[in-house]
Enzyme design. Structure first.
Site, PDB file in Angstrom:
ATOM      1  N   LYS A  76       0.835  -1.219   0.000  1.00  0.00           N
ATOM      2  CA  LYS A  76       0.000   0.000   0.000  1.00  0.00           C
ATOM      3  C   LYS A  76       0.863   1.259   0.000  1.00  0.00           C
ATOM      4  CE  LYS A  76      -4.103  -2.183   2.015  1.00  0.00           C
ATOM      5  NZ  LYS A  76      -3.610  -3.509   2.410  1.00  0.00           N
TER       6      LYS A  76
HETATM    7  O1  S5P Z   1      -9.563  -3.007   1.561  1.00  0.00           O
HETATM    8  C1  S5P Z   1      -8.758  -3.880   1.814  1.00  0.00           C
HETATM    9  C2  S5P Z   1      -7.569  -4.027   1.087  1.00  0.00           C
HETATM   10  C3  S5P Z   1      -6.719  -5.089   1.392  1.00  0.00           C
HETATM   11  S1  S5P Z   1      -5.386  -5.342   0.355  1.00  0.00           S
HETATM   12  N1  S5P Z   1      -9.027  -4.784   2.801  1.00  0.00           N
HETATM   13  C4  S5P Z   1      -8.177  -5.805   3.126  1.00  0.00           C
HETATM   14  O2  S5P Z   1      -8.496  -6.593   4.029  1.00  0.00           O
HETATM   15  N2  S5P Z   1      -6.990  -5.958   2.439  1.00  0.00           N
HETATM   16  C5  S5P Z   1      -6.016  -7.034   2.780  1.00  0.00           C
HETATM   17  O3  S5P Z   1      -6.642  -8.300   2.591  1.00  0.00           O
HETATM   18  C6  S5P Z   1      -5.543  -7.015   4.235  1.00  0.00           C
HETATM   19  O4  S5P Z   1      -4.335  -6.280   4.331  1.00  0.00           O
HETATM   20  C7  S5P Z   1      -5.358  -8.495   4.556  1.00  0.00           C
HETATM   21  O5  S5P Z   1      -4.047  -8.919   4.236  1.00  0.00           O
HETATM   22  C8  S5P Z   1      -6.319  -9.209   3.636  1.00  0.00           C
HETATM   23  C9  S5P Z   1      -7.622  -9.665   4.279  1.00  0.00           C
HETATM   24  O6  S5P Z   1      -7.389 -10.648   5.231  1.00  0.00           O
HETATM   25  P1  S5P Z   1      -8.602 -11.418   5.963  1.00  0.00           P
HETATM   26  O7  S5P Z   1      -7.931 -12.225   7.018  1.00  0.00           O
HETATM   27  O8  S5P Z   1      -9.506 -10.378   6.541  1.00  0.00           O
HETATM   28  O9  S5P Z   1      -9.277 -12.254   4.905  1.00  0.00           O
END
Ligand code: S5P
Length: 249
Positions: A76
């Site tokens: 990011k």
């Molecule tokens: O808006 C966003 C963008 C990203 S890249 N929301 C997110 O959650 N992410 C990323 O996606 C976040 O940094 C994490 O690595 C992943 C989601 O992880 P989860 O465990 O919630 O599925």
């Protein structure tokens, strides 16, 4: 890069990118070994690994290559072009191993040129995913901002695609209509258990996300915190592929 992704996705019948948010090198290596056959890309946060070392990271990237995975550093980036270029180097040397990186366009379009210059500095190529939407509640990426990111990103050859909100299919469908068919949309905020997650995260269903226009569902805890990550990865792969088959009629 997009062609490479689609080839891997087709071979594995999976539109899943694993968000490999584990904080030890051993944990990351175990994860690749378990889920490699079921995911098409691997997303990292290199700065959250406690026992990170250049040697261990090179071995990890080699394991990812062996498992036929694109490596995507979710850094990011958000600074001015020249600093973003310098941040592609530094301790983690992201330019030398990443195929994709994320960036906010808040500082203006030169950030994309800076990141592309970073890859060029080491004779490599990569693609930028611009954050057009986010999955977290209360985020400040309002529709007018999204529109500007899409308008500028669509015109730039260095932009691989956009991050869209996987937790809200209607928002995602709106994004897809603005983006058109020439760029990718990858979507975090995806879990088979739909609803609110920890600390403001929100989750939508993987198949719904693909039906709304996602090219890749980014799944973290739904896989790496599962009792059986391999089985979970397969379930997400199947849901994403079923979505694609349904979308293509
Ligand atoms: O808006 C966003 C963008 C990203 S890249 N929301 C997110 O959650 N992410 C990323 O996606 C976040 O940094 C994490 O690595 C992943 C989601 O992880 P989860 O465990 O919630 O599925």
């Amino acid at each position: 890069m997009a062609k490479r992704y689609m080839e891997v996705a087709t071979e594995k019948q999976s539109l899943v990118c694993l968000a490999a948010d584990r904080n030890t090198m051993a944990g990351l290596m175990a994860l690749i070994e378990a889920v490699g056959p079921h995911v098409a890309a691997l997303k990292t946060h290199v700065d959250l690994v406690d026992d990170w070392s250049p040697e261990a990271w090179i071995a990890f990237c080699e394991a990812a290559a062996q498992a036929n995975l694109l490596v995507f550093e979710d850094r990011k980036f958000a600074d001015i072009g020249g600093i973003s270029r310098a941040q592609m180097a530094g301790k983690y040397d992201i330019r030398s191993w990443s195929d994709l990186v994320t960036a906010h366009l808040i500082s203006g379009p030169d950030i994309v040129d800076g990141l592309q210059a970073g890859w060029s500095d080491v004779g490599r190529q990569g693609g930028v995913l611009l954050l057009a939407q986010m999955s977290s509640r209360g985020n400040l990426l309002h529709p007018a901002y999204t529109d500007e990111v899409v308008a500028k990103g669509k015109e730039h050859a260095g932009v691989f695609g956009f991050i869209g909100n996987g937790s809200r299919p209607a928002e995602l469908a709106g994004l897809r209509s603005k983006v058109g068919d020439t760029k990718m949309i990858w979507t975090p905020g995806v879990n088979l258990a739909v609803g609110d997650g920890a600390m403001g995260q929100r989750y939508g269903d993987p198949m719904e996300a693909v039906l709304a226009g996602s090219d890749c569902v980014i799944v973290g805890s739904g896989i790496h915190k599962a009792n059986d990550p391999a089985q979970a990865a397969k379930a997400y792969a199947d849901a994403s592929w079923a979505g694609l088959m349904k979308r293509n009629g």
